[in-house]
Design a protein around this motif. Structure first.
Motif, PDB file in Angstrom:
ATOM      1  N   PRO A   1       0.797  -1.227   0.000  1.00 35.94           N
ATOM      2  CA  PRO A   1       0.000   0.000   0.000  1.00 35.94           C
ATOM      3  C   PRO A   1       0.831   1.278   0.000  1.00 35.94           C
ATOM      4  O   PRO A   1       0.501   2.238  -0.709  1.00 35.94           O
ATOM      5  N   HIS A   2       1.905   1.316   0.797  1.00 34.87           N
ATOM      6  CA  HIS A   2       2.721   2.534   0.870  1.00 34.87           C
ATOM      7  C   HIS A   2       3.282   2.903  -0.502  1.00 34.87           C
ATOM      8  O   HIS A   2       3.296   4.081  -0.890  1.00 34.87           O
ATOM      9  N   GLU A   3       3.747   1.915  -1.248  1.00 33.98           N
ATOM     10  CA  GLU A   3       4.282   2.180  -2.585  1.00 33.98           C
ATOM     11  C   GLU A   3       3.187   2.691  -3.522  1.00 33.98           C
ATOM     12  O   GLU A   3       3.403   3.607  -4.307  1.00 33.98           O
ATOM     13  N   ARG A   4       1.989   2.085  -3.431  1.00 36.13           N
ATOM     14  CA  ARG A   4       0.893   2.546  -4.273  1.00 36.13           C
ATOM     15  C   ARG A   4       0.520   3.989  -3.931  1.00 36.13           C
ATOM     16  O   ARG A   4       0.266   4.807  -4.809  1.00 36.13           O
ATOM     17  N   HIS A   5       0.473   4.285  -2.637  1.00 34.49           N
ATOM     18  CA  HIS A   5       0.111   5.640  -2.213  1.00 34.49           C
ATOM     19  C   HIS A   5       1.097   6.666  -2.766  1.00 34.49           C
ATOM     20  O   HIS A   5       0.705   7.743  -3.233  1.00 34.49           O
ATOM     21  N   THR A   6       2.373   6.348  -2.700  1.00 33.35           N
ATOM     22  CA  THR A   6       3.402   7.261  -3.213  1.00 33.35           C
ATOM     23  C   THR A   6       3.225   7.498  -4.712  1.00 33.35           C
ATOM     24  O   THR A   6       3.302   8.641  -5.196  1.00 33.35           O
ATOM     25  N   LEU A   7       2.986   6.412  -5.446  1.00 30.65           N
ATOM     26  CA  LEU A   7       2.803   6.548  -6.895  1.00 30.65           C
ATOM     27  C   LEU A   7       1.542   7.333  -7.226  1.00 30.65           C
ATOM     28  O   LEU A   7       1.520   8.146  -8.164  1.00 30.65           O
ATOM     29  N   ILE A   8       0.463   7.119  -6.480  1.00 25.57           N
ATOM     30  CA  ILE A   8      -0.774   7.862  -6.716  1.00 25.57           C
ATOM     31  C   ILE A   8      -0.558   9.357  -6.498  1.00 25.57           C
ATOM     32  O   ILE A   8      -0.952  10.199  -7.314  1.00 25.57           O
ATOM     33  N   LEU A   9       0.078   9.708  -5.397  1.00 29.20           N
ATOM     34  CA  LEU A   9       0.317  11.124  -5.103  1.00 29.20           C
ATOM     35  C   LEU A   9       1.246  11.757  -6.129  1.00 29.20           C
ATOM     36  O   LEU A   9       1.084  12.928  -6.510  1.00 29.20           O
ATOM     37  N   ARG A  10       2.212  10.986  -6.577  1.00 34.47           N
ATOM     38  CA  ARG A  10       3.131  11.507  -7.590  1.00 34.47           C
ATOM     39  C   ARG A  10       2.401  11.777  -8.906  1.00 34.47           C
ATOM     40  O   ARG A  10       2.618  12.780  -9.571  1.00 34.47           O
ATOM     41  N   GLN A  11       1.491  10.868  -9.292  1.00 36.31           N
ATOM     42  CA  GLN A  11       0.712  11.062 -10.508  1.00 36.31           C
ATOM     43  C   GLN A  11      -0.186  12.285 -10.395  1.00 36.31           C
ATOM     44  O   GLN A  11      -0.327  13.063 -11.350  1.00 36.31           O
ATOM     45  N   ILE A  12      -0.775  12.488  -9.238  1.00 39.66           N
ATOM     46  CA  ILE A  12      -1.634  13.659  -9.042  1.00 39.66           C
ATOM     47  C   ILE A  12      -0.809  14.936  -9.116  1.00 39.66           C
ATOM     48  O   ILE A  12      -1.227  15.940  -9.696  1.00 39.66           O
TER      49      ILE A  12
END
Length: 352
Positions: free
Chosen positions: A3-14
């Motif tokens: 989850p932590h990795e997904r969260h980082t990637l999501i925020l980076r995309q935003i």
């Protein structure tokens, strides 16, 4: 992916694109849409984004601002031919823009080797950079290897300080460079304004020489059609000092014998050596010989401070990084490429 990795990637995309779409995230992360929705709910709870129908958008909050300051929004790789002449100024500009945009800049040096350059580009890509700034060792018409490699990549690429003239119109790479022909025209106009009608160019082989020679010829044809111009090659970088000195002595002999009392010298280290030779012979600079250096790296430190063409190195690096970043942010909605040429200036000093 945890989850932590997904969260980082999501925020980076935003941060890059202003929004994310749930279905695209699910496919990209290899998880279910339900898992993505839970991720978005958690990030919204922490004040880092705002959910909307089908995805999420950026949110202005203290938590979101703190996240942006804590992590780079993107990583851009940069490859330059040299770390000790000309390109440090370009790198400084790129680094300044990276700091302003929250981007991490990773640097590689090719030492004017195409093979080394290709290795550096591939290494950066393997390490997951989001964009590339590359100064190929050779011009496009001399060796297209690196240009073609960049055109094949999925990340945005910007060629720095090299012309893309002659490239396939569909080649998907941007470009930011100095207009060296314009810089040469500035030098010629300056010499003509001081009464010179015979202008020589002493040049060292390299990607800048062609545009400088073309600019001198174009300016002479337009501004002084009855004047004369000539050019002479000078020793390559790395030539033993005694041989360089002897060959520059010969260059000066030939110019004076041909009646040339004004010369544009590329690069400015060679101009400094030519000034030293002229002064040692008892010639007056600029009374007997006017010189303009090209690059303005060390020209102001010459025995007679040299008038010099100053390419906008810092601005080239700064503009190149912003161009790459803008392309990265707009990839989902735009296919527009940017290729720009920035104009050099003339630093007038005692040698003219």
């Amino acid at each position: 992916m945890i989850p932590h990795e997904r969260h980082t990637l999501i925020l980076r995309q935003i941060e890059l694109h202003g929004m994310v779409i749930t279905a695209e995230l699910a496919v990209g992360h290899g998880v279910s849409a339900m898992t993505v929705r839970r991720d978005l709910e958690e990030l919204e709870r922490r004040g880092l984004l705002r959910r909307v129908h089908g995805g999420a958008v950026a949110r202005s909050s203290s938590a979101a601002t703190a996240w942006r300051h804590r992590r780079p929004v993107a990583t851009i790789g940069m490859v330059v031919p040299s770390a000790d002449y000309y390109f440090p100024g370009v790198v400084r500009g790129a680094r300044a823009a990276a700091g302003q945009l929250g981007v991490r800049l990773v640097l590689g040096v090719s030492d004017y080797s195409t093979d080394r350059e290709v290795e550096q580009v591939r290494r950066l890509l393997d390490n997951g950079v989001d964009g590339l700034l590359v100064t190929p060792s050779q011009s496009f018409d001399q060796d297209r290897t690196t240009y073609r490699l960049l055109a094949q990549q999925d990340v945005p690429a910007v060629v720095v300080e090299r012309s893309l003239e002659g490239a396939d119109p569909g080649m998907p790479i941007g470009g930011v460079r100095s207009d060296h022909a314009h810089g040469a025209e500035l030098a010629v106009r300056h010499l003509l304004d001081r009464g010179h009608t015979r202008v020589a160019v002493a040049w060292r082989a390299g990607p800048t020489a062609g545009p400088v020679l073309a600019g001198v010829r174009r300016a002479m044809a337009a501004l002084c059609p009855d004047g004369e111009t000539t050019d002479v090659a000078i020793p390559a970088d790395g030539t033993p000092a005694t041989e360089q000195r002897a060959r520059l002595e010969g260059v000066l002999d030939d110019l004076l014998a041909g009646g040339y009392r004004a010369v544009v010298v590329l690069p400015d280290q060679a101009a400094m050596s030519l000034v030293d030779i002229a002064l040692a012979r008892g010639l007056r600079v600029p009374g007997d010989l006017a010189l303009i250096g090209y690059d303005d790296e060390f020209a102001g430190l010459a025995g007679v401070p040299l008038t010099a063409v100053a390419p906008p190195k810092f601005d080239v690096g700064h503009t190149a990084l912003r161009t790459c970043f803008d392309r990265l942010r707009a990839r989902a909605v735009s296919t527009t490429l940017t290729r720009v040429a920035l104009l050099p200036t003339l630093a007038v000093r005692d040698s003219t």
